[in-house]
Scaffold this active site. Structure first.
Site, PDB file in Angstrom:
ATOM      1  N   LYS A 126       5.709   8.537  -1.227  1.00 44.06           N
ATOM      2  CA  LYS A 126       6.395   8.786  -2.507  1.00 44.06           C
ATOM      3  C   LYS A 126       5.949  10.099  -3.139  1.00 44.06           C
ATOM      4  CE  LYS A 126       5.090   4.906  -4.366  1.00 44.06           C
ATOM      5  NZ  LYS A 126       4.432   4.315  -3.192  1.00 44.06           N
TER       6      LYS A 126
ATOM      7  N   GLY B 225      -2.466   6.644  -5.053  1.00 41.55           N
ATOM      8  CA  GLY B 225      -2.920   7.927  -4.520  1.00 41.55           C
ATOM      9  C   GLY B 225      -1.705   8.653  -3.988  1.00 41.55           C
ATOM     10  N   HIS B 226      -1.193   9.602  -4.754  1.00 39.65           N
ATOM     11  CA  HIS B 226       0.004  10.314  -4.326  1.00 39.65           C
ATOM     12  C   HIS B 226      -0.381  11.684  -3.770  1.00 39.65           C
ATOM     13  CE1 HIS B 226       2.778   7.657  -7.007  1.00 39.65           C
ATOM     14  NE2 HIS B 226       2.320   7.050  -5.945  1.00 39.65           N
TER      15      HIS B 226
ATOM     16  N   GLN C 295       2.480   2.268  -5.920  1.00 42.29           N
ATOM     17  CA  GLN C 295       2.463   1.110  -5.003  1.00 42.29           C
ATOM     18  C   GLN C 295       3.875   0.893  -4.420  1.00 42.29           C
ATOM     19  OE1 GLN C 295       0.733   0.296  -8.326  1.00 42.29           O
ATOM     20  NE2 GLN C 295      -0.839   1.457  -7.313  1.00 42.29           N
TER      21      GLN C 295
HETATM   22  P1  IMP Z   1      -5.215  -3.457  -6.817  1.00 39.05           P
HETATM   23  O1  IMP Z   1      -3.969  -2.756  -7.247  1.00 39.05           O
HETATM   24  O2  IMP Z   1      -6.397  -2.528  -6.723  1.00 39.05           O
HETATM   25  O3  IMP Z   1      -5.508  -4.677  -7.622  1.00 39.05           O
HETATM   26  O4  IMP Z   1      -4.996  -3.989  -5.317  1.00 39.05           O
HETATM   27  C1  IMP Z   1      -4.074  -5.032  -5.011  1.00 39.05           C
HETATM   28  C2  IMP Z   1      -3.386  -4.771  -3.687  1.00 39.05           C
HETATM   29  O5  IMP Z   1      -2.544  -3.630  -3.809  1.00 39.05           O
HETATM   30  C3  IMP Z   1      -4.318  -4.465  -2.513  1.00 39.05           C
HETATM   31  O6  IMP Z   1      -3.734  -4.967  -1.327  1.00 39.05           O
HETATM   32  C4  IMP Z   1      -4.333  -2.952  -2.458  1.00 39.05           C
HETATM   33  O7  IMP Z   1      -4.670  -2.470  -1.173  1.00 39.05           O
HETATM   34  C5  IMP Z   1      -2.897  -2.666  -2.810  1.00 39.05           C
HETATM   35  N1  IMP Z   1      -2.689  -1.338  -3.413  1.00 39.05           N
HETATM   36  C6  IMP Z   1      -2.956  -0.959  -4.678  1.00 39.05           C
HETATM   37  N2  IMP Z   1      -2.590   0.321  -4.874  1.00 39.05           N
HETATM   38  C7  IMP Z   1      -2.061   0.743  -3.721  1.00 39.05           C
HETATM   39  C8  IMP Z   1      -1.455   1.972  -3.305  1.00 39.05           C
HETATM   40  O8  IMP Z   1      -1.311   2.934  -4.067  1.00 39.05           O
HETATM   41  N3  IMP Z   1      -1.005   2.016  -2.022  1.00 39.05           N
HETATM   42  C9  IMP Z   1      -1.099   0.964  -1.180  1.00 39.05           C
HETATM   43  N4  IMP Z   1      -1.645  -0.211  -1.524  1.00 39.05           N
HETATM   44  C10 IMP Z   1      -2.113  -0.312  -2.785  1.00 39.05           C
END
Ligand code: IMP
Length: 424
Positions: free
Chosen positions: A16, A40-41, A222
């Protein structure tokens, strides 16, 4: 089509950052509406590569206004560090970064609780940035917002109440150290002082901009399958990463949004725990992970990789109302003899073409694949759809026909220039 939402159509990391960067060139305002520094973009500009976690990727375009909306959760330390990182790269945010007064703030106890919960056997595999606990406080109505950092008394009262609640959990349930009030209070007051110049009523800012016919780009973080409502719950993040979040997370009503663009990789990846029906076996996993550099931009964790899953992307098209899709990282599939597309799941003799809500079904199902021949040619230098190998075009046409949704753009590398439109 002035106001556009960009959403991830899989489990995040669809590329993205690059797509937003391309659309940002034609936008006036770029807005984050959910998530936090779990995102992380990555944007590659010439020889430089930037990873932005909190500030909209549009900041790399001179003169664009960037907004962090009310739906985002903000770790002030991470925000201020990102501003400093950009300053070192000669990217100034002064006068063009605006932060919502109503965004909720991540405190150290959120990060600690996130980490402690992740030590359990049944973990989610979070980024440990405190995202879930911060959103939990927001919904429980005990959260602390950016505006509160600017009011000494309010911050004092709210922080004290939160520590009164959190400290016994930390010490009695998890057996860890309690957090002292005074140092934390002073630290966050200082963050408030440093953030003050960016803080405003971003709802008003954005709605005024729309009235003046400015073009707004909503930058989803996400992906749809990590959405707290539409994802593989509980293996999800804690916000609405789908297009609806763009309204609730900014104060711009749905009638003001003109178009939804979904971003999907030419294959699938996910980080963290949870079901993943089309996940590769070990050999192909390693091959694609290395070729696609599939390591988390935030945590560095190796990403799980698998075949393109049309059930997943079809679900995303429906729940987001996606108008068109962008297919990224097609080049990562260049060396394969044959390529599979998942069209359904088989479980207990039943075929599912709608994404199942049951984690049991998702974990136990067997994907139903259609197999297509690979193209075994380098596509990274291809600059137009017509010049793609025949089998690569067939792969894209097949995806488009299964999904019944237009593929607008195709990306074959990380550089801004390695992108072209599909045409009719
Ligand atoms: P949290 O957002 O840190 O609570 O993580 C919840 C879930 O979302 C986990 O499986 C993370 O690996 C996933 N996740 C959160 N942010 C990202 C992202 O930017 N890219 C991919 N997976 C994400």
């Amino acid at each position: 089509m002035p106001n556009i939402v960009i959403v991830g159509a899989q489990w995040g990391d669809e590329g993205k950052g690059k797509v937003i960067d391309i659309f940002a060139a034609k936008s006036d305002y770029i807005v984050r509406y959910q998530g936090g520094n779990n995102a992380g973009h990555t944007v590659v500009v010439g020889d430089d590569s930037f990873i932005l976690h909190l500030i909209p990727s549009g900041i790399l375009h001179k003169g664009k206004v960037c907004v962090i909306g009310n739906g985002v959760v903000i770790d002030p330390k991470a925000l201020l560090e990102e501003i400093e990182m950009l300053a070192k790269e000669n990217v100034s945010v002064e006068g063009r970064l605006f932060v919502s007064e109503e965004a909720h703030v991540i405190f150290p106890y959120h990060r600690t609780l996130d980490e402690l919960k992740e030590q359990k056997k049944k973990k989610i595999g979070t980024t440990k940035r405190g995202i879930g606990p911060c959103y939990a406080d927001k919904v429980a109505r005990s959260g602390i917002r950016v505006i509160d950092l600017l009011e000494e008394d309010t911050l004092r009262d709210k922080l004290q109440a939160n520590l009164d609640e959190k400290n016994p959990i930390l010490s009695r349930i998890y057996g860890t150290d309690e957090i002292a009030f005074e140092a934390l209070y002073n630290e966050y007051l200082e963050y408030g002082r440093r953030m003050r110049k960016y803080v405003c009523n971003t709802k008003r800012l954005l709605n005024d901009a729309i009235r003046k016919r400015k073009r707004i780009l909503f930058e989803g973080a996400q992906g749809t399958l990590l959405d707290v409502d539409y994802g593989t719950y509980p293996f999800v993040t804690s916000s609405n990463s789908t297009a609806g979040g763009a309204s609730t997370g900014t104060g711009v009503g749905p009638t003001k949004i003109d178009k939804i663009v979904g971003v999907a990789k030419a294959y699938t990846t996910r980080v963290g725990e949870g079901p993943f029906p089309t996940e590769f076996g070990p050999d192909l996993m390693e091959k694609i992970r290395q070729k696609g550099k599939e390591f988390g931009a935030t945590t560095g964790r190796p990403r799980r990789c698998g075949w393109f899953d049309a059930v997943v992307v079809g679900h995303s098209i429906m729940v987001n109302g996606i108008d068109e899709i962008v297919v990224t990282k097609l080049d990562v599939l260049d060396d394969l003899d044959s390529i599979k597309i998942c069209k359904g799941y088989r479980y207990n003799g039943k075929i599912y073409t709608d994404f199942p809500s049951s984690i049991k079904v998702l974990t136990g199902c067997e994907p139903v694949y259609e197999e297509l021949p690979g193209w075994r040619e380098d596509t990274t230098k291809v600059t137009s759809y017509d010049r793609l190998p025949k089998n690569a075009k067939n792969y894209l046409k097949k995806i488009q026909s299964i999904l019944k949704t237009k593929i607008a753009l195709i990306s074959v590398g990380s550089d801004r220039n390695q992108t072209f439109s599909k045409g009719a």
